[in-house]
Design a protein around this motif. Structure first.
Motif, PDB file in Angstrom:
ATOM      1  N   ILE A 152     -34.177 -73.121 -97.586  1.00  0.00           N
ATOM      2  CA  ILE A 152     -35.230 -72.658 -98.703  1.00  0.00           C
ATOM      3  C   ILE A 152     -35.051 -71.085 -98.759  1.00  0.00           C
ATOM      4  O   ILE A 152     -35.045 -70.584 -99.778  1.00  0.00           O
ATOM      5  N   THR A 153     -35.103 -70.732 -97.469  1.00  0.00           N
ATOM      6  CA  THR A 153     -35.534 -68.957 -97.327  1.00  0.00           C
ATOM      7  C   THR A 153     -34.307 -68.447 -97.077  1.00  0.00           C
ATOM      8  O   THR A 153     -34.414 -66.887 -96.865  1.00  0.00           O
ATOM      9  N   ARG A 154     -33.220 -68.825 -97.140  1.00  0.00           N
ATOM     10  CA  ARG A 154     -31.954 -68.157 -96.534  1.00  0.00           C
ATOM     11  C   ARG A 154     -31.649 -67.022 -97.445  1.00  0.00           C
ATOM     12  O   ARG A 154     -30.851 -66.107 -96.895  1.00  0.00           O
ATOM     13  N   TYR A 155     -32.107 -66.975 -98.773  1.00  0.00           N
ATOM     14  CA  TYR A 155     -31.699 -66.194 -99.735  1.00  0.00           C
ATOM     15  C   TYR A 155     -32.967 -65.031 -99.992  1.00  0.00           C
ATOM     16  O   TYR A 155     -32.752 -64.281-100.820  1.00  0.00           O
ATOM     17  N   TRP A 156     -33.697 -65.360 -99.167  1.00  0.00           N
ATOM     18  CA  TRP A 156     -34.992 -64.369 -99.436  1.00  0.00           C
ATOM     19  C   TRP A 156     -34.861 -63.141 -98.698  1.00  0.00           C
ATOM     20  O   TRP A 156     -34.734 -63.004 -97.541  1.00  0.00           O
ATOM     21  N   ALA A 157     -35.032 -61.822 -99.303  1.00  0.00           N
ATOM     22  CA  ALA A 157     -34.826 -60.667 -99.097  1.00  0.00           C
ATOM     23  C   ALA A 157     -36.099 -60.277 -98.337  1.00  0.00           C
ATOM     24  O   ALA A 157     -37.097 -60.528 -98.645  1.00  0.00           O
ATOM     25  N   ASP A 158     -35.933 -59.358 -97.255  1.00  0.00           N
ATOM     26  CA  ASP A 158     -36.898 -58.904 -96.222  1.00  0.00           C
ATOM     27  C   ASP A 158     -37.862 -57.573 -97.184  1.00  0.00           C
ATOM     28  O   ASP A 158     -38.903 -57.594 -96.635  1.00  0.00           O
ATOM     29  N   ASP A 159     -37.269 -57.315 -98.060  1.00  0.00           N
ATOM     30  CA  ASP A 159     -37.927 -55.926 -98.511  1.00  0.00           C
ATOM     31  C   ASP A 159     -38.407 -56.066 -99.850  1.00  0.00           C
ATOM     32  O   ASP A 159     -38.659 -55.227-100.778  1.00  0.00           O
ATOM     33  N   LEU A 160     -39.059 -57.492-100.239  1.00  0.00           N
ATOM     34  CA  LEU A 160     -39.183 -57.663-101.664  1.00  0.00           C
ATOM     35  C   LEU A 160     -40.750 -57.221-101.776  1.00  0.00           C
ATOM     36  O   LEU A 160     -41.591 -57.417-100.737  1.00  0.00           O
ATOM     37  N   GLU A 161     -41.021 -56.684-103.103  1.00  0.00           N
ATOM     38  CA  GLU A 161     -42.516 -56.159-103.289  1.00  0.00           C
ATOM     39  C   GLU A 161     -43.006 -57.244-104.012  1.00  0.00           C
ATOM     40  O   GLU A 161     -42.702 -58.247-104.518  1.00  0.00           O
ATOM     41  N   GLU A 162     -44.544 -57.108-104.015  1.00  0.00           N
ATOM     42  CA  GLU A 162     -45.429 -58.211-104.762  1.00  0.00           C
ATOM     43  C   GLU A 162     -44.985 -58.409-106.170  1.00  0.00           C
ATOM     44  O   GLU A 162     -44.960 -59.674-106.388  1.00  0.00           O
ATOM     45  N   PRO A 163     -44.692 -57.320-106.978  1.00  0.00           N
ATOM     46  CA  PRO A 163     -44.295 -57.789-108.481  1.00  0.00           C
ATOM     47  C   PRO A 163     -42.995 -58.315-108.476  1.00  0.00           C
ATOM     48  O   PRO A 163     -43.120 -59.587-109.307  1.00  0.00           O
ATOM     49  N   LEU A 166     -47.271 -75.863-103.423  1.00  0.00           N
ATOM     50  CA  LEU A 166     -48.188 -74.917-102.400  1.00  0.00           C
ATOM     51  C   LEU A 166     -47.460 -74.866-101.231  1.00  0.00           C
ATOM     52  O   LEU A 166     -47.679 -73.846-100.537  1.00  0.00           O
ATOM     53  N   ASP A 167     -46.544 -75.869-100.755  1.00  0.00           N
ATOM     54  CA  ASP A 167     -45.655 -75.483 -99.613  1.00  0.00           C
ATOM     55  C   ASP A 167     -44.998 -74.366 -99.486  1.00  0.00           C
ATOM     56  O   ASP A 167     -44.879 -73.431 -98.685  1.00  0.00           O
ATOM     57  N   ILE A 168     -44.088 -74.063-100.713  1.00  0.00           N
ATOM     58  CA  ILE A 168     -43.359 -72.871-100.828  1.00  0.00           C
ATOM     59  C   ILE A 168     -44.307 -71.485-100.870  1.00  0.00           C
ATOM     60  O   ILE A 168     -43.885 -70.670-100.451  1.00  0.00           O
ATOM     61  N   PHE A 169     -45.275 -71.675-101.910  1.00  0.00           N
ATOM     62  CA  PHE A 169     -46.070 -70.422-102.107  1.00  0.00           C
ATOM     63  C   PHE A 169     -46.726 -70.149-100.650  1.00  0.00           C
ATOM     64  O   PHE A 169     -46.940 -68.886-100.294  1.00  0.00           O
ATOM     65  N   THR A 170     -47.349 -71.106 -99.739  1.00  0.00           N
ATOM     66  CA  THR A 170     -47.911 -70.779 -98.606  1.00  0.00           C
ATOM     67  C   THR A 170     -46.911 -70.142 -97.843  1.00  0.00           C
ATOM     68  O   THR A 170     -47.249 -68.871 -97.208  1.00  0.00           O
ATOM     69  N   LEU A 171     -45.693 -70.451 -97.802  1.00  0.00           N
ATOM     70  CA  LEU A 171     -44.595 -69.766 -96.851  1.00  0.00           C
ATOM     71  C   LEU A 171     -44.326 -68.365 -97.497  1.00  0.00           C
ATOM     72  O   LEU A 171     -44.048 -67.247 -96.770  1.00  0.00           O
ATOM     73  N   MET A 172     -44.326 -68.304 -98.735  1.00  0.00           N
ATOM     74  CA  MET A 172     -44.272 -66.902 -99.455  1.00  0.00           C
ATOM     75  C   MET A 172     -45.541 -65.881 -99.129  1.00  0.00           C
ATOM     76  O   MET A 172     -45.168 -64.741 -98.740  1.00  0.00           O
ATOM     77  N   ASN A 173     -46.561 -66.603 -99.032  1.00  0.00           N
ATOM     78  CA  ASN A 173     -47.940 -65.865 -98.532  1.00  0.00           C
ATOM     79  C   ASN A 173     -47.549 -65.433 -97.008  1.00  0.00           C
ATOM     80  O   ASN A 173     -48.003 -64.211 -96.803  1.00  0.00           O
ATOM     81  N   ASP A 174     -47.069 -66.190 -96.264  1.00  0.00           N
ATOM     82  CA  ASP A 174     -46.940 -65.757 -94.675  1.00  0.00           C
ATOM     83  C   ASP A 174     -46.123 -64.765 -94.506  1.00  0.00           C
ATOM     84  O   ASP A 174     -46.344 -63.828 -93.726  1.00  0.00           O
ATOM     85  N   ARG A 175     -45.112 -64.815 -95.442  1.00  0.00           N
ATOM     86  CA  ARG A 175     -43.960 -63.927 -95.268  1.00  0.00           C
ATOM     87  C   ARG A 175     -44.265 -62.476 -95.811  1.00  0.00           C
ATOM     88  O   ARG A 175     -43.787 -61.445 -95.128  1.00  0.00           O
ATOM     89  N   TYR A 176     -44.791 -62.433 -96.923  1.00  0.00           N
ATOM     90  CA  TYR A 176     -44.925 -61.355 -97.735  1.00  0.00           C
ATOM     91  C   TYR A 176     -46.245 -60.729 -97.972  1.00  0.00           C
ATOM     92  O   TYR A 176     -46.494 -59.829 -98.561  1.00  0.00           O
ATOM     93  N   ASP A 177     -47.278 -61.776 -97.456  1.00  0.00           N
ATOM     94  CA  ASP A 177     -48.710 -61.224 -97.538  1.00  0.00           C
ATOM     95  C   ASP A 177     -49.315 -61.042 -99.030  1.00  0.00           C
ATOM     96  O   ASP A 177     -50.050 -60.123 -99.361  1.00  0.00           O
ATOM     97  N   VAL A 178     -48.672 -61.966 -99.893  1.00  0.00           N
ATOM     98  CA  VAL A 178     -49.049 -62.039-101.296  1.00  0.00           C
ATOM     99  C   VAL A 178     -50.107 -63.024-101.469  1.00  0.00           C
ATOM    100  O   VAL A 178     -49.828 -64.142-101.060  1.00  0.00           O
ATOM    101  N   PRO A 179     -51.318 -62.596-101.967  1.00  0.00           N
ATOM    102  CA  PRO A 179     -52.442 -63.675-102.190  1.00  0.00           C
ATOM    103  C   PRO A 179     -51.994 -65.084-102.761  1.00  0.00           C
ATOM    104  O   PRO A 179     -50.998 -64.982-103.652  1.00  0.00           O
TER     105      PRO A 179
END
Length: 319
Positions: A230-241, A267-280
């Motif tokens: 699920i996360t292998r294509y997630w870039a590390d430098d993404l901004e909140e927008p 919510l499982d995916i969104f929680t992981l996004m929240n943990d990784r990118y600190d987006v509420p």
């Protein structure tokens, strides 16, 4: 974007299609386990006359019935997963099925490693082939495919062994303490034939722990692999927008396919996004629901959809 150069279409297909695939596998394996097990147990019970012992005195029958009940519990969730494009099964049902998988795995290991060498091919022929090989294997497949988001703790794995411990206790009391001559059970598993019964009890307890640990390790591996995919294509430098746009687009994809009555929020995916990118989390949910609402409005359904929020009234995509 999460998927570089390969476009939005691939991203959407992966995030959702993996759930739909799991739902189809869960439905197929659930039906296979339930019906094959019940039919095999019924036929086996009608035809089995060895020692004149009632069929429900055998761990084979009891463990397979337990696993079939767990599979039956999963079938409605698999159907919902196909309809909603998102498979979710409560953890208590996962643990129930894990218990069934552990018990039938013990049955399979015992049949192949002990009964087959000592008693011959009867261990894997007729209904025993289904109860000792097919349904245990299908149960393990079902457990590993239907839900790969929950990790099972050591404590939970031990709790799922309770049905096995209960059977060992009852068997010991009925065979050793009471004895067949006083109205107990026959020693159908020859626990007291080669060495003292307490040695057999210890060996089977070790077998139970080993099987449970093996299934738990396999399940934890599947969990880690799922999240890596699920996360292998997630870039590390993404901004909140950018992340909110992803959530909005995911909502549009689901909104274009849902029936307008229910909206499943991953919510499982969104929680992981929240943990990784600190987006509420509330911003992610709001963006997702807004995207779904737009797609549903374009289809002429769900003109007024209740917006899920966690404290903010305004959609994150409108900010």
């Amino acid at each position: 974007m999460f998927y570089k150069e390969k476009g939005e279409k691939q991203k959407k297909k992966y995030l959702i299609a993996v759930e739909e695939k799991h739902s189809h596998v869960a439905l197929f394996a659930g039906i296979l386990v339930f019906f094959c097990t019940m039919v095999a147990v019924i036929i086996w019970a009608q035809n089995y006359h060895q020692n004149g012992e009632p069929p429900l005195h055998y761990f084979t029958a009891l463990s397979n019935i337990l696993s079939s009940i767990g599979a039956a519990f999963m079938i409605p969730y698999a159907i919902e997963g196909i309809r909603k494009k998102h498979l979710y099964i409560p953890k208590y049902i996962i643990l129930f099925q894990f218990s069934g998988a552990t018990c039938v795995s013990i049955t399979m290991v015992t049949a192949l490693a002990i009964i087959l060498p000592t008693q011959g091919s009867s261990a894997v022929t007729g209904t025993n082939f289904w109860l000792h090989v097919v349904t245990p294997a299908a149960t393990i497949v079902l457990l590993q495919c239907v839900e790969t988001r929950f990790t099972i703790t050591k404590r939970e794995a031990l709790l799922t062994l309770i049905p096995f411990w209960i059977y060992i206790t009852v068997y010991f009391v009925m065979v050793v303490v009471i004895g067949e001559e006083h109205g107990g059970w026959a020693d159908i598993y020859m626990a007291n034939a080669v060495w003292p019964a307490w040695v057999s009890v210890i060996l089977f307890l070790i077998l139970g722990f080993a099987v449970s640990a093996g299934l738990r390790a396999l399940q934890r591996y599947r969990v880690s692999q799922t999240w890596k995919k699920i996360t292998r294509y997630w870039a590390d430098d993404l901004e909140e927008p950018e992340i909110l746009i992803e959530a909005f687009g995911l909502g549009r994809y689901i909104g274009a396919k849902c029936d307008g009555i229910e909206l499943t929020i991953p919510l499982d995916i969104f929680t992981l996004m929240n943990d990784r990118y600190d987006v509420p989390l509330n911003k992610l949910v709001n963006a997702y629901v807004t995207g779904a609402e737009h797609a549903m409005s374009e289809r002429g359904i769900g003109r007024t959809i209740c917006r899920a929020t966690t404290g903010e009234e305004k959609s994150a995509t409108e900010k």
